[in-house]
Design a protein around this motif. Structure first.
Motif: not given
Length: 142
Positions: A44-51, A94-97, A127-135
């Motif tokens: 959901h967070t990845a989708q919200a960032l994409t939107e 968290q840092r990138s957010w 933030h997208r890179i950090a989120l991808n790392g989490l994914i």
């Protein structure tokens, strides 16, 4: 009038795809199994960032702020999730957010969407890179 945001979207998509391919091509990294609910929060967070990233010039500043509020709520839910919060990759998220949230907070109240997206471009990308790392560090349990 041509869409000036299209080249930025293409660069962003290529960067995201490149990052994902690099992660897949690198030596296998350990993943952590997380419950399905945690995976849904992450998705959901990845989708919200994409939107939010894909807002075009036709969007109003109010639309952009509403989209960011949705992203903000998704981030808060994801970061409070105990299974995700325990992952080492969450620190980078968290840092990138924090950087993105702070940059958004410093925008002028009447900023147009194009200017808003341009000023936030590097923070959104980080933030997208950090989120991808989490994914890629998770495996979803059924």
């Amino acid at each position: 009038m041509p869409d000036r945001v299209q080249p930025q979207r293409l660069r962003w998509l290529m960067g995201a795809a490149g990052g994902a391919l690099m992660a897949l091509a690198s030596p296998a990294q350990a993943t952590t199994a997380v419950p399905a609910g945690s995976c849904l929060r992450l998705n959901h967070t990845a989708q919200a960032l994409t939107e939010f990233n894909n807002l075009g010039p036709q969007a109003s500043a109010a639309d952009a702020r509403a989209s960011f509020k949705l992203l903000q709520a998704s981030e808060q839910g994801m970061q409070r999730d105990p299974a995700l919060a325990a992952l080492p990759a969450m620190a980078a998220v968290q840092r990138s957010w924090q950087a993105l949230d702070q940059a958004f907070g410093q925008l002028p109240a009447g900023a147009a969407v194009g200017a808003m997206q341009q000023q936030l471009q590097s923070a959104k990308h980080a933030h997208r890179i950090a989120l991808n790392g989490l994914i890629v560090s998770t495996t979803c349990q059924p």
